[in-house]
Enzyme design. Structure first.
Site, PDB file in Angstrom:
ATOM      1  N   ARG A  55       0.679  -4.894  -5.262  1.00  0.00           N
ATOM      2  CA  ARG A  55       0.627  -6.113  -4.443  1.00  0.00           C
ATOM      3  C   ARG A  55       0.870  -7.256  -5.428  1.00  0.00           C
ATOM      4  NH1 ARG A  55      -0.909  -4.053   0.377  1.00  0.00           N
ATOM      5  NH2 ARG A  55      -2.571  -2.505   0.404  1.00  0.00           N
ATOM      6  N   PHE A  56       1.895  -8.026  -5.167  1.00  0.00           N
ATOM      7  CA  PHE A  56       2.345  -9.050  -6.129  1.00  0.00           C
ATOM      8  C   PHE A  56       2.615 -10.346  -5.360  1.00  0.00           C
ATOM      9  CE2 PHE A  56       6.210 -10.579  -8.658  1.00  0.00           C
ATOM     10  CZ  PHE A  56       5.435 -11.186  -9.641  1.00  0.00           C
TER      11      PHE A  56
ATOM     12  N   GLY B  42       0.834  -1.203   0.000  1.00  0.00           N
ATOM     13  CA  GLY B  42       0.000   0.000   0.000  1.00  0.00           C
ATOM     14  C   GLY B  42       0.865   1.247   0.000  1.00  0.00           C
TER      15      GLY B  42
ATOM     16  N   GLU C 134     -10.819  -0.981  11.014  1.00  0.00           N
ATOM     17  CA  GLU C 134     -11.422  -1.871  10.009  1.00  0.00           C
ATOM     18  C   GLU C 134     -11.257  -3.342  10.423  1.00  0.00           C
ATOM     19  OE1 GLU C 134      -9.236  -1.683   6.281  1.00  0.00           O
ATOM     20  OE2 GLU C 134      -7.336  -1.631   7.325  1.00  0.00           O
TER      21      GLU C 134
ATOM     22  N   ASP D 254       2.349  -0.712  11.641  1.00  0.00           N
ATOM     23  CA  ASP D 254       2.302  -2.086  12.162  1.00  0.00           C
ATOM     24  C   ASP D 254       3.631  -2.822  12.000  1.00  0.00           C
ATOM     25  OD1 ASP D 254       2.258  -2.275   9.411  1.00  0.00           O
ATOM     26  OD2 ASP D 254       0.590  -3.685   9.302  1.00  0.00           O
TER      27      ASP D 254
ATOM     28  N   ARG E 247      13.401  10.243  -2.754  1.00  0.00           N
ATOM     29  CA  ARG E 247      14.233  11.429  -3.037  1.00  0.00           C
ATOM     30  C   ARG E 247      15.506  11.412  -2.191  1.00  0.00           C
ATOM     31  NH1 ARG E 247      14.610  16.278  -0.309  1.00  0.00           N
ATOM     32  NH2 ARG E 247      15.218  18.108  -1.539  1.00  0.00           N
TER      33      ARG E 247
ATOM     34  N   ARG F 124      -5.503  -2.251   9.117  1.00  0.00           N
ATOM     35  CA  ARG F 124      -5.502  -3.712   8.947  1.00  0.00           C
ATOM     36  C   ARG F 124      -5.734  -4.379  10.296  1.00  0.00           C
ATOM     37  NH1 ARG F 124      -3.881  -6.389   4.111  1.00  0.00           N
ATOM     38  NH2 ARG F 124      -2.858  -4.570   3.263  1.00  0.00           N
TER      39      ARG F 124
ATOM     40  N   ILE G 201      -9.158   7.301   1.146  1.00  0.00           N
ATOM     41  CA  ILE G 201      -8.837   8.718   1.388  1.00  0.00           C
ATOM     42  C   ILE G 201      -7.659   8.810   2.369  1.00  0.00           C
ATOM     43  CG2 ILE G 201      -9.742  10.661   2.771  1.00  0.00           C
ATOM     44  CD1 ILE G 201     -12.330  10.367   1.218  1.00  0.00           C
TER      45      ILE G 201
ATOM     46  N   THR H 198       4.162   2.698   5.529  1.00  0.00           N
ATOM     47  CA  THR H 198       2.765   2.246   5.592  1.00  0.00           C
ATOM     48  C   THR H 198       2.004   3.148   6.552  1.00  0.00           C
ATOM     49  OG1 THR H 198       1.271   0.479   6.364  1.00  0.00           O
ATOM     50  CG2 THR H 198       3.474   0.461   7.298  1.00  0.00           C
ATOM     51  N   ILE H 199       0.746   3.402   6.236  1.00  0.00           N
ATOM     52  CA  ILE H 199      -0.050   4.218   7.162  1.00  0.00           C
ATOM     53  C   ILE H 199      -0.433   3.415   8.416  1.00  0.00           C
ATOM     54  CG2 ILE H 199      -1.004   5.676   5.324  1.00  0.00           C
ATOM     55  CD1 ILE H 199      -3.724   4.115   5.823  1.00  0.00           C
ATOM     56  N   ASP H 200      -0.228   2.093   8.371  1.00  0.00           N
ATOM     57  CA  ASP H 200      -0.754   1.236   9.446  1.00  0.00           C
ATOM     58  C   ASP H 200       0.053   1.292  10.752  1.00  0.00           C
ATOM     59  OD1 ASP H 200      -2.688   0.453   7.681  1.00  0.00           O
ATOM     60  OD2 ASP H 200      -1.814  -1.496   7.219  1.00  0.00           O
TER      61      ASP H 200
ATOM     62  N   GLY I 106       5.525  -1.918   3.724  1.00  0.00           N
ATOM     63  CA  GLY I 106       5.021  -2.384   5.009  1.00  0.00           C
ATOM     64  C   GLY I 106       5.513  -3.779   5.380  1.00  0.00           C
ATOM     65  N   ASP I 107       4.752  -4.443   6.233  1.00  0.00           N
ATOM     66  CA  ASP I 107       5.191  -5.747   6.756  1.00  0.00           C
ATOM     67  C   ASP I 107       5.350  -6.795   5.652  1.00  0.00           C
ATOM     68  OD1 ASP I 107       2.440  -5.651   6.408  1.00  0.00           O
ATOM     69  OD2 ASP I 107       1.978  -6.870   8.163  1.00  0.00           O
TER      70      ASP I 107
HETATM   71  N1  LIG Z   1       6.090 -14.006   2.465  1.00  0.00           N
HETATM   72  C1  LIG Z   1       6.474 -13.217   1.464  1.00  0.00           C
HETATM   73  N2  LIG Z   1       7.524 -13.579   0.676  1.00  0.00           N
HETATM   74  C2  LIG Z   1       7.920 -12.807  -0.348  1.00  0.00           C
HETATM   75  N3  LIG Z   1       7.315 -11.656  -0.699  1.00  0.00           N
HETATM   76  C3  LIG Z   1       6.272 -11.247   0.028  1.00  0.00           C
HETATM   77  C4  LIG Z   1       5.791 -12.000   1.144  1.00  0.00           C
HETATM   78  N4  LIG Z   1       4.734 -11.350   1.688  1.00  0.00           N
HETATM   79  C5  LIG Z   1       4.558 -10.237   0.933  1.00  0.00           C
HETATM   80  N5  LIG Z   1       5.473 -10.174  -0.063  1.00  0.00           N
HETATM   81  C6  LIG Z   1       5.584  -9.156  -1.113  1.00  0.00           C
HETATM   82  O1  LIG Z   1       5.416  -7.855  -0.568  1.00  0.00           O
HETATM   83  C7  LIG Z   1       4.348  -7.186  -1.242  1.00  0.00           C
HETATM   84  C8  LIG Z   1       3.725  -6.153  -0.369  1.00  0.00           C
HETATM   85  O2  LIG Z   1       3.097  -6.767   0.740  1.00  0.00           O
HETATM   86  P1  LIG Z   1       1.684  -6.249   1.252  1.00  0.00           P
HETATM   87  O3  LIG Z   1       1.333  -7.052   2.444  1.00  0.00           O
HETATM   88  O4  LIG Z   1       0.750  -6.251   0.094  1.00  0.00           O
HETATM   89  O5  LIG Z   1       1.923  -4.717   1.595  1.00  0.00           O
HETATM   90  P2  LIG Z   1       2.807  -4.000   2.703  1.00  0.00           P
HETATM   91  O6  LIG Z   1       4.229  -4.190   2.369  1.00  0.00           O
HETATM   92  O7  LIG Z   1       2.407  -2.580   2.543  1.00  0.00           O
HETATM   93  O8  LIG Z   1       2.426  -4.593   4.030  1.00  0.00           O
HETATM   94  C9  LIG Z   1       3.444  -8.330  -1.660  1.00  0.00           C
HETATM   95  O9  LIG Z   1       2.533  -7.958  -2.655  1.00  0.00           O
HETATM   96  C10 LIG Z   1       4.465  -9.334  -2.149  1.00  0.00           C
HETATM   97  O10 LIG Z   1       4.965  -8.965  -3.410  1.00  0.00           O
HETATM   98  O1  LIG Z   2      -5.308  -0.846  -0.938  1.00  0.00           O
HETATM   99  P1  LIG Z   2      -5.903  -2.164  -0.654  1.00  0.00           P
HETATM  100  O2  LIG Z   2      -5.240  -3.255  -1.420  1.00  0.00           O
HETATM  101  O3  LIG Z   2      -7.378  -2.122  -0.810  1.00  0.00           O
HETATM  102  O4  LIG Z   2      -5.605  -2.539   0.862  1.00  0.00           O
HETATM  103  C1  LIG Z   2      -6.154  -1.882   1.955  1.00  0.00           C
HETATM  104  C2  LIG Z   2      -5.203  -2.037   3.095  1.00  0.00           C
HETATM  105  O5  LIG Z   2      -4.027  -1.278   2.818  1.00  0.00           O
HETATM  106  C3  LIG Z   2      -3.755  -0.405   3.896  1.00  0.00           C
HETATM  107  O6  LIG Z   2      -4.315   0.867   3.581  1.00  0.00           O
HETATM  108  C4  LIG Z   2      -2.278  -0.224   4.043  1.00  0.00           C
HETATM  109  O7  LIG Z   2      -1.709  -1.474   4.325  1.00  0.00           O
HETATM  110  P2  LIG Z   2      -0.278  -1.867   3.829  1.00  0.00           P
HETATM  111  O8  LIG Z   2       0.618  -0.702   4.133  1.00  0.00           O
HETATM  112  O9  LIG Z   2       0.059  -3.095   4.602  1.00  0.00           O
HETATM  113  O10 LIG Z   2      -0.307  -2.120   2.376  1.00  0.00           O
HETATM  114  C5  LIG Z   2      -4.464  -1.038   5.081  1.00  0.00           C
HETATM  115  O11 LIG Z   2      -4.733  -0.087   6.088  1.00  0.00           O
HETATM  116  C6  LIG Z   2      -5.702  -1.578   4.428  1.00  0.00           C
HETATM  117  O12 LIG Z   2      -6.238  -2.655   5.155  1.00  0.00           O
HETATM  118 MG   LIG Z   3       1.066  -4.289   5.623  1.00  0.00          MG
END
Ligand SMILES: Nc1ncnc2c1ncn2[C@@H]1O[C@H](COP(=O)(O)OP(=O)(O)O)[C@@H](O)[C@H]1O
Ligand SMILES: O=P(O)(O)OC[C@H]1O[C@](O)(COP(=O)(O)O)[C@@H](O)[C@@H]1O
Ligand SMILES: [Mg+2]
Length: 320
Positions: A73-74, A12, A223, A130, A22, A172, A251, A126-128, A103-104
């Site tokens: 997200r991949f 996210g 949420e 977490d 930057r 989340r 938003i 991440t805004i979370d 994020g995580d």
């Molecule tokens: N267990 C994992 N192993 C490898 N890549 C991962 C794993 N979990 C997440 N990722 C990669 O990190 C991306 C971002 O994770 P996601 O949970 O969607 O958002 P965020 O990093 O904001 O928490 C995923 O779409 C995926 O490409």
């Molecule tokens: O943008 P998406 O895929 O609808 O996901 C929504 C989720 O992403 C977030 O806005 C940010 O989460 P991440 O930083 O982990 O991606 C969460 O607060 C929310 O649950």
């Molecule tokens: Mg996350």
């Protein structure tokens, strides 16, 4: 000695990601390194969408929300074979080390890359809020202000109508954004995932307030806890107080980063480059007790937990 680094944003988006990119680019150029931007996170890394970044590419972005590199997200990145392709792409571009901002989930990807021999440094975006190993993530403070602005507006209308306003806030499974917004916005009830939600207790408390002629107020709720529209109906049914639910949604992810996030992003981005120049990979950057720190990214994911601040949560109940 590293010569070229890559930078990507993943998961996210969060306000402050541009400011972090930057800082990475300007610090790296300053130290005589070449920098590449990887588009759309791990997806772009897999698809070999990698571009050279120069000073002019990062002008006029410190104030912009989102991420100019794009994000995605991949889930396929969890597959080792997919990561092998990504690593081959890094080798083709002669990229020696990577800064990943996310994020995580993004950290899980960085951990996996680290275990496959890629030098990575993670920045918490991440805004979370977490992520373990940092008091604050990039984007969190901007999101608090965004939620607060919405809450203030909802207060105007719910107080005029003598209604209750339920505000559903992102995070989340982390209640930090809810708690901080709740304190700043003077919410009457705060419901977060770290505490078991007792609906009966909430309904009884609202009934009591209403008997004492306090028939408007804000319920801040994270949420993924309950269906807030259905909850609003049950509150009306049980207490007779008109109730509306607002899901703030995406938003909360947008907007120009606040000063705190821009400054933190600038410090963390520059720090990440210094860590890589010093020869360390497999680290994640944080700010703890107002000090920039870095931890082993595998240890942070596997063994460190983000502390829930009971005192701050209790304040949401005291100051009502
Ligand atoms: N267990 C994992 N192993 C490898 N890549 C991962 C794993 N979990 C997440 N990722 C990669 O990190 C991306 C971002 O994770 P996601 O949970 O969607 O958002 P965020 O990093 O904001 O928490 C995923 O779409 C995926 O490409
Ligand atoms: O943008 P998406 O895929 O609808 O996901 C929504 C989720 O992403 C977030 O806005 C940010 O989460 P991440 O930083 O982990 O991606 C969460 O607060 C929310 O649950
Ligand atoms: Mg996350």
């Amino acid at each position: 000695m590293i010569k070229k680094i890559g930078v990507l944003t993943s998961g996210g988006d969060a306000p402050g990601m541009n400011a972090a990119i930057r800082a990475v680019v300007l610090m790296a150029l300053n130290k005589g390194l070449e920098v590449c931007g990887i588009q759309d996170g791990y997806l772009g890394l897999h698809q070999n969408r990698i571009i050279a970044l120069h000073k002019e590419d990062v002008s006029d972005i410190i104030n912009r929300g989102g991420t100019f590199l794009g994000t995605a997200r991949f889930p396929d990145f969890k597959q080792e074979s997919v990561r092998h392709v990504a690593i081959d792409n890094l080798k083709t571009h002669k990229i020696d080390a990577l800064v990943v901002i996310g994020g995580d989930g993004t950290y899980m990807g960085a951990k996996a890359l680290t275990q496959m021999g890629v030098a990575c440094v993670g920045l918490p975006g991440t805004i979370d809020n977490d992520i373990a190993g940092t008091d604050y993530t990039l984007g969190f403070h901007t999101a608090i202000n965004t939620v607060l602005d919405a809450m203030d507006r909802l207060r105007d209308t719910c107080s005029s109508h003598h209604r209750i306003s339920i505000v559903e806030i992102m995070g989340r499974y982390c209640g930090d954004l809810t708690i901080q917004s709740s304190i700043a916005g003077g919410a009457q009830f705060t419901i977060v995932p770290e505490k078991t939600f007792n609906e009966e207790e909430l309904l009884n408390a609202i009934q009591l307030n209403s008997a004492n002629k306090r028939n408007h107020g804000i319920i801040a709720i994270t949420e993924n806890i309950t269906d807030v529209k259905a909850l609003a109906k049950r509150i009306e049914l049980k207490t007779g107080v008109e109730t509306r639910a607002t899901i703030l949604g995406h938003i909360q992810r947008g907007g120009s980063p606040c000063a705190f996030d821009r400054i933190l992003a600038s410090k963390m981005g520059a720090f990440a480059v210094e860590i890589l120049i010093d020869g360390a990979g497999g680290r994640c950057v944080g700010i703890q007790s107002n000090q920039l720190v870095h931890h082993d990214i595998i240890d942070a994911i596997e063994n460190m937990t983000q502390k829930f601040d009971e005192n701050v949560f209790n304040l949401t109940k005291t100051l009502v």
